[in-house]
Design a protein around this motif. Sequence first.
Motif, PDB file in Angstrom:
ATOM      1  N   SER A  31     -57.716   7.209-119.789  1.00 22.09           N
ATOM      2  CA  SER A  31     -57.757   6.393-118.576  1.00 22.09           C
ATOM      3  C   SER A  31     -57.971   7.265-117.359  1.00 22.09           C
ATOM      4  N   GLY A  63     -51.176  -7.404-116.536  1.00 24.21           N
ATOM      5  CA  GLY A  63     -51.099  -5.960-116.788  1.00 24.21           C
ATOM      6  C   GLY A  63     -51.667  -5.128-115.657  1.00 24.21           C
ATOM      7  N   CYS A  64     -51.411  -5.524-114.413  1.00 20.42           N
ATOM      8  CA  CYS A  64     -51.873  -4.680-113.308  1.00 20.42           C
ATOM      9  C   CYS A  64     -50.749  -3.736-112.897  1.00 20.42           C
ATOM     10  N   PRO A  65     -51.011  -2.426-112.904  1.00 19.19           N
ATOM     11  CA  PRO A  65     -49.956  -1.465-112.570  1.00 19.19           C
ATOM     12  C   PRO A  65     -49.459  -1.579-111.129  1.00 19.19           C
ATOM     13  N   ALA A 113     -43.071   4.079-122.909  1.00 20.89           N
ATOM     14  CA  ALA A 113     -44.365   4.759-123.007  1.00 20.89           C
ATOM     15  C   ALA A 113     -45.147   4.517-121.722  1.00 20.89           C
ATOM     16  N   ARG A 114     -46.083   5.403-121.457  1.00 17.95           N
ATOM     17  CA  ARG A 114     -46.995   5.191-120.332  1.00 17.95           C
ATOM     18  C   ARG A 114     -48.406   5.297-120.903  1.00 17.95           C
ATOM     19  N   PRO A 115     -48.815   4.257-121.634  1.00 14.48           N
ATOM     20  CA  PRO A 115     -50.131   4.318-122.252  1.00 14.48           C
ATOM     21  C   PRO A 115     -51.208   4.289-121.170  1.00 14.48           C
ATOM     22  N   PRO A 116     -52.416   4.735-121.512  1.00 13.78           N
ATOM     23  CA  PRO A 116     -53.502   4.586-120.550  1.00 13.78           C
ATOM     24  C   PRO A 116     -53.676   3.098-120.241  1.00 13.78           C
ATOM     25  N   VAL A 117     -53.987   2.781-119.012  1.00 15.97           N
ATOM     26  CA  VAL A 117     -54.116   1.368-118.626  1.00 15.97           C
ATOM     27  C   VAL A 117     -55.370   1.168-117.786  1.00 15.97           C
ATOM     28  N   PRO A 131     -50.898  -4.186-124.405  1.00 21.15           N
ATOM     29  CA  PRO A 131     -50.129  -5.314-123.892  1.00 21.15           C
ATOM     30  C   PRO A 131     -49.945  -5.186-122.378  1.00 21.15           C
ATOM     31  N   PRO A 132     -49.839  -6.236-121.633  1.00 20.75           N
ATOM     32  CA  PRO A 132     -49.767  -7.621-122.105  1.00 20.75           C
ATOM     33  C   PRO A 132     -51.129  -8.287-122.348  1.00 20.75           C
ATOM     34  N   ARG A 137     -39.945  13.023-120.184  1.00 20.74           N
ATOM     35  CA  ARG A 137     -40.767  13.016-121.394  1.00 20.74           C
ATOM     36  C   ARG A 137     -41.087  14.444-121.833  1.00 20.74           C
ATOM     37  N   THR A 196     -61.811  -0.798-123.674  1.00 16.88           N
ATOM     38  CA  THR A 196     -61.007  -0.774-124.907  1.00 16.88           C
ATOM     39  C   THR A 196     -59.532  -0.940-124.554  1.00 16.88           C
ATOM     40  N   LEU A 197     -59.199  -0.615-123.300  1.00 11.80           N
ATOM     41  CA  LEU A 197     -57.807  -0.733-122.861  1.00 11.80           C
ATOM     42  C   LEU A 197     -57.364  -2.187-122.746  1.00 11.80           C
ATOM     43  N   LEU A 211     -46.179  -0.093-117.036  1.00 14.38           N
ATOM     44  CA  LEU A 211     -46.273  -1.495-117.446  1.00 14.38           C
ATOM     45  C   LEU A 211     -45.292  -1.852-118.542  1.00 14.38           C
ATOM     46  N   THR A 212     -44.947  -0.866-119.364  1.00 15.68           N
ATOM     47  CA  THR A 212     -44.020  -1.155-120.455  1.00 15.68           C
ATOM     48  C   THR A 212     -42.646  -1.537-119.906  1.00 15.68           C
ATOM     49  N   GLY A 225     -52.167   6.814-116.749  1.00 17.19           N
ATOM     50  CA  GLY A 225     -51.556   7.269-117.998  1.00 17.19           C
ATOM     51  C   GLY A 225     -50.788   8.573-117.781  1.00 17.19           C
ATOM     52  N   SER A 226     -50.010   8.977-118.796  1.00 18.08           N
ATOM     53  CA  SER A 226     -49.310  10.265-118.729  1.00 18.08           C
ATOM     54  C   SER A 226     -50.326  11.401-118.782  1.00 18.08           C
ATOM     55  N   CYS A 256     -57.138   0.395-114.534  1.00 16.73           N
ATOM     56  CA  CYS A 256     -56.698   0.675-113.167  1.00 16.73           C
ATOM     57  C   CYS A 256     -56.345  -0.614-112.431  1.00 16.73           C
TER      58      CYS A 256
END
Lengths: 208, 599
Positions: A44, B549-551, B344-348, B382-383, A83, B377-378, A104-105, A48-49, B350
């Motif tokens: 991303s 799912g907007c940060p 977790a902080r998955p890629p999201v 979720p969500p 982390r 692909t992101l 978001l999690t 992301g991290s 923007c």
Amino acid sequence: MKEVINFLLCGVGGQGTVLASDVLVNVGLAAGLDAKQAEVHGMSQRGGSVTSHVRWGKQVYSPIVGLGEADILLAFEKLEALRNVRALRPGGLALINDQAIVPLTVTSGGQTYPADENILGAFHAVTERVHFVPGERLAEELGNLRVANVVLLGALSALLEADPALSGAALSAETWLKVIEERVPAKHVELNRRAFLAGREAVKVADM
Amino acid sequence: MAIKKMLSGNEAVARGMWEAGVQVASAYPGTPSTEILENFALFPGVYAEWATNEKVAVDVAVGAAYAGKRALAAMKHVGLNVAADSFMYASMTGTEAGLVIVSADDPAMHSSQNEQDNRTFAKFARVPCLEPSDSQEAKDLTIAAFELSERFDTPVLLRLTTRICHSTSAVELGERPELPAETKPFPRNPAKYVMVPGNAIKRHPVIEERIRAIAAYAEDYPHNRLEMRGRALGIITSGVSYQYAREVFPEASILKLGMSWPLPEGLIRRFAASVERLIILEELDPFIEEGVKLMGIACEGKSIFPLTGEFDPSVVRQSAVRAGLLPASVIESAAPPDPGPLPARPPVLCPGCPHRPTFYVLNKLKVPVNGDIGCYTLGLIPPLSAIHTCGCMGAGIAVAHGAAQAGSPERHVAVIGDSTFFHTGVPALLNVVYNQAPVVTVILDNRITGMTGHQQNPGTGQTLLGKEAPVVELEPLVRACGVKHARTLSALDVDEIEKTLKEYIKLDEPSVLIVQEPCALLPEARKKWVPLEVLADKCNGCTLCFRIGCPAILKSEELDEKTQRPKALIDASLCTGCEVCAQICPRDAITFRPDSIFV
Ligand SMILES: Cc1ncc(C[n+]2csc(CCOP(=O)(O)OP(=O)(O)O)c2C)c(N)n1
Ligand code: SF4
Ligand code: SF4
């Protein structure tokens, strides 16, 4: 000075870890050391991290720092600091930007953002040397949130100077500033200089 | 004294291309290879281009090398799968001037769908493989690759990995050589350049002999370096693993292979005979190890070190301790405490990403969605949770078609980005039309190649060298493919997207919805960023806006009195003002832009 100094930088995509690690590797070079830097461009663009590795020494081989081998953890965000707590070697130095970026999690996934005590507790199991710097607030006071990364670099420079095992190399604030100034747009040079100096002051006031 | 500069491996390859006199370079972007062409394009007077895909890039480089100019094609590892056909014939024909193919592999899959080890491609194609271990070597071996290519009339595979491409170390700069002004006449040599069976059958023994000759040359190749230290342990290694070998085994003797294919058998035998224990240190496949074992030489490799993922000094050290190569005392202390499970902080996607509304709608419609590769692909995360298959670039449309032809009872949707559509989506869409499946294709046209960091493509009107180019319009292209139901909408118009998709899902024919809006990070989009606000007195904490799912949308500390649920809060430093949340808020609790088209 130690033979090799290992830095691990971590944060959230978009926070400026890339610029910070670029500055750090070039400060090593400017100090007459061998230096390497490694980063990863993930999936991303933002959010992301992210982590990035910097190593300084007389001769540096690996570009990356192994688990538990970082002398210094420079964290731009608190959850990311936690982390990466295992990256730090026992007794290492942790410099953490006192900022939470809620993932978001947590917002939509029902998980909870760790409390400050838990973060501090996890670090204290590894080291006593934990410094929180209000990078975001100081940057805001300077009128531009984006210089928080340079505030952190300022704080780092002061902490390195204060530690004989880590300083060694001839590293004046001016060496850092020169490297930073080569990497920011001309109109932001003065702002970045003030951010760097604010970071140096912050650790002096808070910790010494 | 020569000038030293901090360069990433990719910047160093670009510098090497310049100093090798490369004149033509073609690539399709892909992490971790992208910056090679981006940096090469900055040199004056060179030709560099973004090709539509990797196969095209290799063919372009081949054409230039046939025409007598040194040429290079660069790609990420999986790009070589797309380009494999071209890579194979280029090995058969050879070229008039040097031809180098760069494969940037991604051990640990930092940004890839697999971690294939492309050294195998070199062996498969009877082509030599060079592997640098830092930025200096990335430059030196790029130049060496062209010399090798011309000496043996062969393409050369320059294999990098993420930790070479995206690591920075000091490099000594050299000069560009004087290049001949005129271009040689194009060869008329069908026996060599026309690979019909009658010619190809004569070329096959030629390339087998060629690789044997290169193996003999490799015995004294200066980039295959013997470093004799202690005799107890000998290590054969290549690429970044060499750095870990030096770091973790300072006493060991090392045979460092700058050329990892073909292997120098004599050199390896002498090295093996001079050490007591021989190990092979290489990431991913036991590529060198199997070669050494085939020579009948005893060695250890994957019995000690991991087969998957990437190495780092602690991985190598721990494996070495387990195998008794090092005393346990080299590991400083017990493993540090695990902080336990963390959010977790998955890629999201923007904040403000134009892909978000499509996935919000697809999630609501509950249809099976066959995805593709790109930022979009992101939509999997979720969500939004609205991608159900994704394998490789260009797969989604044909996978949807296959599922439809198999009688899968639901209507299948394929989502694909603009760059991916140009890459491999077009033939798949033609197949849907030709073989007639009611697949709904959504082209997510964010006017750029986003995920790899904003590269131009045939739809953007600009080339890599900054030249203006014709804009390929998607709707006419799709219609020319034979699609009768096609429509272009704003990618941020939630209601229209929903209406159109509901309509298309009912059709019994192929349909294509093009949703268009620039990537939120493009300069033209950034200029229009306006943060929106949540009106706390209207928000009742219904949580609907959390589901996009907007940060930039956070949970406020303030709870709604009745529902006792947290109200929404917009982080003004992140919000772009895309108005997606404002459109879906049922209580009008989110402000619209002053220039809104939705109110
Ligand atoms: C064969 C292959 N080449 C390159 C890549 C790297 N790659 C992944 S996504 C992507 C770009 C996608 O661009 P686009 O389709 O426009 O979608 P966006 O990221 O802009 O949403 C690229 C080049 C890959 N995964 N596979
Ligand atoms: S970079 Fe652009 S396309 Fe990619 S997620 Fe961000 S806004 Fe969306
Ligand atoms: S308008 Fe809403 S959805 Fe768009 S970026 Fe701002 S908070 Fe996110």
